[in-house]
Design a protein around this motif. Sequence first.
Motif, mmCIF file in Angstrom:
data_model
loop_
_atom_site.group_PDB
_atom_site.id
_atom_site.type_symbol
_atom_site.label_atom_id
_atom_site.label_comp_id
_atom_site.label_asym_id
_atom_site.label_seq_id
_atom_site.Cartn_x
_atom_site.Cartn_y
_atom_site.Cartn_z
ATOM 1 N N ARG A 65 3.947 1.473 -1.094
ATOM 2 C CA ARG A 65 4.607 1.562 -2.398
ATOM 3 C C ARG A 65 3.650 2.067 -3.472
ATOM 4 N N SER A 66 2.407 1.697 -3.370
ATOM 5 C CA SER A 66 1.405 2.187 -4.305
ATOM 6 C C SER A 66 1.253 3.705 -4.168
ATOM 7 N N GLU A 67 1.247 4.185 -2.948
ATOM 8 C CA GLU A 67 1.182 5.635 -2.706
ATOM 9 C C GLU A 67 2.435 6.336 -3.234
ATOM 10 N N SER A 110 0.833 -1.205 0.000
ATOM 11 C CA SER A 110 0.000 0.000 0.000
ATOM 12 C C SER A 110 0.865 1.252 0.000
ATOM 13 N N ASP A 154 4.248 5.339 -5.727
ATOM 14 C CA ASP A 154 4.102 5.354 -7.185
ATOM 15 C C ASP A 154 3.226 6.520 -7.642
ATOM 16 N N LYS A 155 2.159 6.794 -6.905
ATOM 17 C CA LYS A 155 1.279 7.915 -7.239
ATOM 18 C C LYS A 155 2.012 9.252 -7.093
ATOM 19 N N VAL A 156 2.783 9.384 -6.035
ATOM 20 C CA VAL A 156 3.561 10.612 -5.817
ATOM 21 C C VAL A 156 4.605 10.764 -6.917
ATOM 22 N N ASP A 157 5.264 9.669 -7.284
ATOM 23 C CA ASP A 157 6.260 9.707 -8.367
ATOM 24 C C ASP A 157 5.628 10.197 -9.668
ATOM 25 N N GLU A 158 4.431 9.753 -9.960
ATOM 26 C CA GLU A 158 3.721 10.204 -11.166
ATOM 27 C C GLU A 158 3.493 11.713 -11.121
ATOM 28 N N GLN A 159 3.103 12.209 -9.953
ATOM 29 C CA GLN A 159 2.883 13.648 -9.803
ATOM 30 C C GLN A 159 4.183 14.420 -9.981
ATOM 31 N N SER A 209 5.047 14.475 -13.674
ATOM 32 C CA SER A 209 4.166 15.394 -14.398
ATOM 33 C C SER A 209 4.573 16.847 -14.156
#
Length: 141
Positions: free
Chosen positions: A8-10, A6, A12-17, A20
């Motif tokens: 690591r999933s968060e 969980s 990954d979301k921060v890395d995407e931001q 971007s």
Amino acid sequence: MTDISSLRSEIDKVDEQILSLLSLRFKLVKEVGKLKRKDGKPLTDKSREEEVVEKWVARSRSLGIPESFIRSILPLFFSYSKMLELNPDEKRRVVIIGYGGMSRSLTSLLSLVGHEVVITGRNLSKASSCVRVQGSNHEDE
């Protein structure tokens, strides 16, 4: 309790931001470069760089981010931004003569923005040990 997947999933979301926002920043930098060229302004604006450093350091302190981390990444941001400002859309072939640290730094920066870089000089064995942007060994051309 939160499990590692969980978290690591968060991450990954921060890395995407982050990616971007970096993409947006670099698009804006390209526009700044176009305006600087149009207005005949110099590439480097030391006062602007100092202003950015001060803002980043102050904000990082309030967020608990180590100042040493910020001070280590900002020079890379500035260098890459300058390369984008120089020629944001035109890719070039650049030949660097010499094999020292400056050559490696320039090669790294130029290749980051997509230019083809060839390093050459008198010593062919050193030249062949340098990596070309496209991944092949350099040859004296």
